[in-house]
Design an enzyme around this catalytic site. Structure first.
Site: not given
Ligand code: MRU
Length: 344
Positions: A45-46, A194, A235, A245-246
């Site tokens: 997680g960033a 996640q 992110d 992002n993811k």
């Protein structure tokens, strides 16, 4: 659940690879343990990666028994480079390391003990600030969530992904606190799950209604009008509002646009990379093929199966209805709105 605990000069990281089946903390004794925790995604997680790296510097500063300030500064510089080389996409890592570096580069410390103390103070500040900013994101964003909303979210953006409280999940938390009745659809988020393992756990712990779906179900749910809004984390956000992002976030944004469903991104200002003009220049991390060949260390395909495993994707700014930050809600054109908060 606390992702990172700093107490009496020791760092404990909650091993997120084992959640939710086991809740185990790993003790990081030196900066190499922190590098390992980031690489293996025990911490992920960033914002949480940034905080962990800052404490990695603190641990690194205690590795040398010297009074020589030059020696310690050289050592810190090397450690910083090694921490930097863990995960390339989330900008919070580089942001936090830069803040730490500032202390030994731009201040005239000639006392090693004083520098060490200041490094610890700064890391604690980064940790505490992250929680404070997440709460602000929650306050700024919860009004975007209507009463009785069905919310779709992706990956994990909660307390586990941050120093505490969470970004997108923080907004959901704040909506619930403000008596909004909500239902969250959590996408499982392959390959490392996640969403299934972490987001569902966090929401259930908080008594927030949640249903787990596989990633490929999102479009069908939207078509059935079961989703009122999508909210995800980030992110790295470029100065034009493109968002990394993811992996899978981009597909959700395209689906949301097609179904005319608001698509929101939530992140602290430490996730904004003001130096990057657009998403094309973001380095996308590629991870170990085994993450796709296996689920929870059980191989599901033949060993020799070729794999492509990008960990993130980039969502272009025109698919994003708002970016919710600690400094307020940003809207298109993001070049202007992001530039405005930079000046604050
Ligand atoms: O690979 P991960 O688990 O570190 O990726 C995490 C994400 O993509 C999150 O959505 C992002 O870091 C925002 S967390 C507040």
């Amino acid at each position: 659940m606390e992702s990172i605990i700093w107490h009496n000069n020791s760092l404990k990281i909650l091993d997120q690879t084992k959640l939710p089946l086991q809740k185990e903390y790993v003790l990081c004794k030196n900066h190499k343990d922190v590098i390992n925790a980031i690489n293996t995604m025990q911490v992920r997680g960033a914002p949480a990666i940034g905080v962990a790296a800052a404490f990695g510097i603190v641990l690194g500063s205690n590795e040398l028994d010297t009074d020589n300030i030059k020696e310690i500064k050289n050592h810190l510089q090397k450690i910083k480079e090694n921490l930097k080389n863990t995960r390339p996409t989330a900008v919070n890592l580089f942001w936090a390391l830069k803040r730490m570096e500032h202390l030994w580069k731009n201040n005239n410390y000639n006392n090693v003990q004083m520098l060490k103390k200041e490094l610890e103070n700064e890391a604690v500040k980064i940790f505490e600030e992250d929680i404070r900013l997440n709460r602000l994101i929650g306050k700024n964003g919860f009004n975007l969530i209507p009463q009785n909303a069905n919310i779709l979210t992706y990956c994990n953006t909660g307390a586990l992904a941050t120093a505490g409280f969470g970004t997108a999940l923080g907004i959901i938390r704040m909506a619930k606190k403000n008596n909004k009745k909500i239902l969250v659809y959590a996408c499982e988020t392959r390959p490392l799950l996640q969403g299934a393992r972490l987001t569902v756990t966090e929401l259930m712990d908080e008594g927030i209604e949640v249903k787990l779906i596989t990633d490929n179900m999102a479009g069908y749910l939207m078509k059935q009008k079961k989703v009122d809004l999508v909210i995800v984390g980030a992110d790295r956000i470029c100065s034009n509002g493109d968002v990394a992002n993811k992996i899978g976030t981009y597909s959700l944004a395209v689906l949301a646009k097609h179904h005319k469903i608001p698509f929101y991104v939530a992140a602290p200002n430490s996730t904004i990379d003001y130096n990057l003009g657009n998403g094309e220049d973001i380095v996308i991390e590629e991870r170990n093929p085994e993450e796709i060949r296996s689920i929870f260390n059980n191989r599901i395909v033949k060993e020799e199966v070729r794999v492509y495993n990008p960990a993130f994707d980039v969502t272009p700014n025109n698919l994003i209805d708002a970016i919710i930050t600690d400094k307020g809600i940003l809207r298109f054109p993001y070049n202007n709105s992001i530039n405005n908060i930079r000046k604050e």
